[in-house]
Design an enzyme around this catalytic site. Structure first.
Site, PDB file in Angstrom:
ATOM      1  CB  CYS A 238      -0.875  -0.077   1.246  1.00  0.00           C
ATOM      2  SG  CYS A 238      -1.455   1.470   1.896  1.00  0.00           S
TER       3      CYS A 238
ATOM      4  CB  THR B  45       0.870   3.199   4.536  1.00  0.00           C
ATOM      5  OG1 THR B  45      -0.385   3.822   4.380  1.00  0.00           O
ATOM      6  CG2 THR B  45       1.418   3.455   5.917  1.00  0.00           C
TER       7      THR B  45
ATOM      8  CG  HIS C 200       4.238   7.491   2.172  1.00  0.00           C
ATOM      9  ND1 HIS C 200       4.676   8.124   1.047  1.00  0.00           N
ATOM     10  CD2 HIS C 200       2.911   7.738   2.239  1.00  0.00           C
ATOM     11  CE1 HIS C 200       3.663   8.716   0.445  1.00  0.00           C
ATOM     12  NE2 HIS C 200       2.568   8.498   1.151  1.00  0.00           N
TER      13      HIS C 200
ATOM     14  CD  GLU D  36      -3.264  -3.252   1.029  1.00  0.00           C
ATOM     15  OE1 GLU D  36      -3.099  -4.035   0.070  1.00  0.00           O
ATOM     16  OE2 GLU D  36      -3.445  -2.045   0.895  1.00  0.00           O
TER      17      GLU D  36
ATOM     18  CB  CYS E 278      -8.244   3.102  22.490  1.00  0.00           C
ATOM     19  SG  CYS E 278      -9.770   4.051  22.610  1.00  0.00           S
TER      20      CYS E 278
ATOM     21  CB  CYS F 225     -13.825   2.538  20.991  1.00  0.00           C
ATOM     22  SG  CYS F 225     -12.399   2.550  19.899  1.00  0.00           S
TER      23      CYS F 225
ATOM     24  CB  CYS G 195     -10.555   4.522  17.492  1.00  0.00           C
ATOM     25  SG  CYS G 195      -9.433   4.428  18.910  1.00  0.00           S
TER      26      CYS G 195
ATOM     27  CB  ILE H  53      -7.968   2.600  -3.117  1.00  0.00           C
ATOM     28  CG1 ILE H  53      -6.901   1.852  -2.315  1.00  0.00           C
ATOM     29  CG2 ILE H  53      -9.224   2.773  -2.273  1.00  0.00           C
ATOM     30  CD1 ILE H  53      -6.491   2.529  -1.025  1.00  0.00           C
TER      31      ILE H  53
ATOM     32  N   GLY I  93      -8.309  10.499  -0.481  1.00  0.00           N
ATOM     33  CA  GLY I  93      -6.903  10.807  -0.778  1.00  0.00           C
ATOM     34  C   GLY I  93      -6.266  11.696   0.280  1.00  0.00           C
TER      35      GLY I  93
ATOM     36  CB  ILE J 192     -13.609   8.082   3.297  1.00  0.00           C
ATOM     37  CG1 ILE J 192     -14.887   8.590   2.615  1.00  0.00           C
ATOM     38  CG2 ILE J 192     -13.651   6.570   3.525  1.00  0.00           C
ATOM     39  CD1 ILE J 192     -16.183   8.207   3.278  1.00  0.00           C
TER      40      ILE J 192
HETATM   41  P1  NAD Z   1      -2.136   5.493  -5.504  1.00  0.00           P
HETATM   42  O1  NAD Z   1      -1.046   6.449  -5.193  1.00  0.00           O
HETATM   43  O2  NAD Z   1      -1.790   4.140  -6.032  1.00  0.00           O
HETATM   44  O3  NAD Z   1      -3.142   6.163  -6.553  1.00  0.00           O
HETATM   45  C1  NAD Z   1      -3.333   7.537  -6.685  1.00  0.00           C
HETATM   46  C2  NAD Z   1      -3.577   7.836  -8.156  1.00  0.00           C
HETATM   47  O4  NAD Z   1      -3.840   9.232  -8.282  1.00  0.00           O
HETATM   48  C3  NAD Z   1      -2.377   7.498  -9.054  1.00  0.00           C
HETATM   49  O5  NAD Z   1      -2.769   6.586 -10.068  1.00  0.00           O
HETATM   50  C4  NAD Z   1      -1.978   8.859  -9.603  1.00  0.00           C
HETATM   51  O6  NAD Z   1      -1.504   8.785 -10.941  1.00  0.00           O
HETATM   52  C5  NAD Z   1      -3.310   9.619  -9.531  1.00  0.00           C
HETATM   53  N1  NAD Z   1      -3.149  11.075  -9.625  1.00  0.00           N
HETATM   54  C6  NAD Z   1      -2.102  11.838  -9.223  1.00  0.00           C
HETATM   55  N2  NAD Z   1      -2.322  13.134  -9.573  1.00  0.00           N
HETATM   56  C7  NAD Z   1      -3.526  13.176 -10.187  1.00  0.00           C
HETATM   57  C8  NAD Z   1      -4.294  14.225 -10.792  1.00  0.00           C
HETATM   58  N3  NAD Z   1      -3.858  15.497 -10.808  1.00  0.00           N
HETATM   59  N4  NAD Z   1      -5.491  13.908 -11.319  1.00  0.00           N
HETATM   60  C9  NAD Z   1      -5.948  12.631 -11.303  1.00  0.00           C
HETATM   61  N5  NAD Z   1      -5.252  11.605 -10.765  1.00  0.00           N
HETATM   62  C10 NAD Z   1      -4.054  11.874 -10.228  1.00  0.00           C
HETATM   63  O7  NAD Z   1      -3.011   5.390  -4.199  1.00  0.00           O
HETATM   64  P2  NAD Z   1      -4.084   4.300  -3.649  1.00  0.00           P
HETATM   65  O8  NAD Z   1      -3.378   3.248  -2.911  1.00  0.00           O
HETATM   66  O9  NAD Z   1      -5.032   3.899  -4.736  1.00  0.00           O
HETATM   67  O10 NAD Z   1      -4.815   5.236  -2.570  1.00  0.00           O
HETATM   68  C11 NAD Z   1      -5.558   6.363  -2.995  1.00  0.00           C
HETATM   69  C12 NAD Z   1      -5.412   7.528  -2.034  1.00  0.00           C
HETATM   70  O11 NAD Z   1      -6.076   7.224  -0.802  1.00  0.00           O
HETATM   71  C13 NAD Z   1      -3.977   7.903  -1.648  1.00  0.00           C
HETATM   72  O12 NAD Z   1      -3.884   9.319  -1.513  1.00  0.00           O
HETATM   73  C14 NAD Z   1      -3.812   7.256  -0.275  1.00  0.00           C
HETATM   74  O13 NAD Z   1      -2.849   7.921   0.521  1.00  0.00           O
HETATM   75  C15 NAD Z   1      -5.192   7.436   0.294  1.00  0.00           C
HETATM   76  N6  NAD Z   1      -5.603   6.490   1.351  1.00  0.00           N
HETATM   77  C16 NAD Z   1      -6.354   6.992   2.348  1.00  0.00           C
HETATM   78  C17 NAD Z   1      -6.860   6.148   3.323  1.00  0.00           C
HETATM   79  C18 NAD Z   1      -7.739   6.689   4.377  1.00  0.00           C
HETATM   80  O14 NAD Z   1      -8.056   5.953   5.320  1.00  0.00           O
HETATM   81  N7  NAD Z   1      -8.213   7.916   4.261  1.00  0.00           N
HETATM   82  C19 NAD Z   1      -6.564   4.771   3.266  1.00  0.00           C
HETATM   83  C20 NAD Z   1      -5.799   4.284   2.218  1.00  0.00           C
HETATM   84  C21 NAD Z   1      -5.328   5.149   1.234  1.00  0.00           C
HETATM   85 ZN    ZN Z   2     -11.030   4.344  20.628  1.00  0.00          ZN
END
Ligand code: NAD
Ligand code: ZN
Length: 342
Positions: free
Chosen positions: A38, A40, A43, A64, A93, A99, A107, A175, A261, A284
């Site tokens: 993923c 994360t 990073h 995952e 927690c 929770c 949480c 995603i 995102g 979300i």
């Molecule tokens: P990913 O980095 O694989 O996909 C992101 C996509 O966005 C890429 O395909 C990229 O080319 C595209 N993108 C970049 N700039 C763009 C633009 N200007 N216009 C359109 N598309 C553009 O990420 P992922 O694993 O599919 O996750 C999606 C997002 O959700 C990430 O930002 C991730 O950090 C976030 N995320 C959040 C949670 C949460 O709980 N809120 C959980 C998981 C992931």
């Molecule tokens: Zn909690």
């Protein structure tokens, strides 16, 4: 056992031998079969400022996974060795207001598997029994390995009713693409997707998008997509600031956005545009525990096909190639194989 460990600040991970963890009274020991990479994890691999701030090392990374229960602690009921399982990667927690009110995805003190505690990129992992999800029969192993990410997609797609609605999705990573598939399954009338990457746009098409736009090359213009009045629903799935402004600009008055995102930087926002057009932006996070998980299993039982989403497999020890592939953006979900199913 073998595990992928972040050993300290800087780039990279190491594939090393560490002691196999031992389950306590209310824990489960899981033999890991496959894991999904993923953002994360990328990073943490890179050692970016967030990872350096957040991850105490040494740390086994990854959240995952799919595995088989190998052993259960003496206080665990209802789970048995051999069951095929994944788990909720946010360990909550159980004492904060949310929770206690059964809103564990809210949480305040959740710990991330593979971030604040040792994760799933290992031959074995130990988790509290309450975090474990037992898969229904027939779930493909690759889909089970990315249930956590699939849960993000379902949490987004089910934020608002979609039947007969028009939907714009910015970002077709694994995603975003899975959210497209769920939106199609839910009966959205038209799904348009923007991404920078032609590979990812192809993934979106395979997921069921009706129209795709290559952001950066073409404007994300609702009129050009046949939606003079703008889109009813938006999914922000990129974390990219320019995608966020494309999405806000393309919404119909009264439009509703589910925003998953996570931008790496501060993003200026035109609040007048949101107020005067009465947009709803619903953040979300994670998945509802375990509501979203039941919905995921129902969707698969209903025939939702996610086979498009997994594009690459690597043996765990080839993790460097796997992480490079996942980082390049010309892949869907990249899976690490730890063990075959018995
Ligand atoms: P990913 O980095 O694989 O996909 C992101 C996509 O966005 C890429 O395909 C990229 O080319 C595209 N993108 C970049 N700039 C763009 C633009 N200007 N216009 C359109 N598309 C553009 O990420 P992922 O694993 O599919 O996750 C999606 C997002 O959700 C990430 O930002 C991730 O950090 C976030 N995320 C959040 C949670 C949460 O709980 N809120 C959980 C998981 C992931
Ligand atoms: Zn909690």
């Amino acid at each position: 056992m073998k595990a992928l460990v972040k050993q300290g600040p800087g780039e990279g991970l190491e594939y090393v031998d560490i002691p196999t963890p031992v389950p306590e009274r209310h824990d489960v020991l899981i033999r890991v079969l496959r894991t999904g990479i993923c953002g994360t994890d990328l990073h943490i691999f890179d050692g970016n400022p967030w990872a350096t701030r957040t991850v105490r090392t040494p740390r086994v990374v990854g959240h995952e996974f799919v595995g088989e229960i190998a052993a259960v602690g003496p206080g665990v009921g209802g789970l048995l060795p051999g069951q095929l399982v994944s788990a909720e990667g946010h360990l909550t927690c159980n004492s904060c207001v949310n929770c206690q009110a059964d809103r564990k995805h809210l949480c305040r003190a959740a710990q991330g598997l593979g971030v604040q505690r040792d994760g799933a990129f290992a031959e074995y992992l130990v988790l509290p029994a309450e975090s474990v999800w037992v898969h229904r029969p027939g779930v493909p192993l690759d889909v089970a390995a990315m249930f956590d990410a699939f849960g993000n997609a379902v949490h987004v797609a089910d934020a608002f009713p979609l039947r007969d609605r028009t939907v714009l999705v910015t970002g077709a990573g694994p995603i975003g693409a899975m959210a497209v598939a769920v939106a199609r399954h839910r009966g959205a009338r038209l799904i348009a997707v923007s991404d920078l990457s032609p590979f990812r746009l192809d993934l979106a098409r395979r997921a069921g998008a009706h129209l795709v736009v290559q952001a950066g090359e073409q404007p994300v213009d609702p009129a050009a997509l046949g939606q003079e009045q703008g889109f009813d629903i938006g999914f922000e799935m990129s974390g990219n600031p320019s995608a966020q402004s494309d999405l806000i600009a393309a919404m119909a008055h009264g439009g509703r956005i589910a925003a998953l995102g996570l931008p790496d930087e501060d993003v200026p926002t035109d609040w007048s545009d949101i107020s005067l057009r009465m947009l709803t932006i619903q953040g979300i996070s994670g998945r509802k525990v375990f509501d979203t998980w039941h919905t995921m299993a129902d969707l698969l039982d209903d025939g939702l096909d996610l086979s498009f989403a997994v594009t690459d497999h690597f043996a765990a020890q080839d993790y460097e190639k796997a992480f490079a592939t996942a980082a390049r953006g010309d892949a869907g979900k990249v899976i690490l194989d730890w063990a075959p199913r018995d």
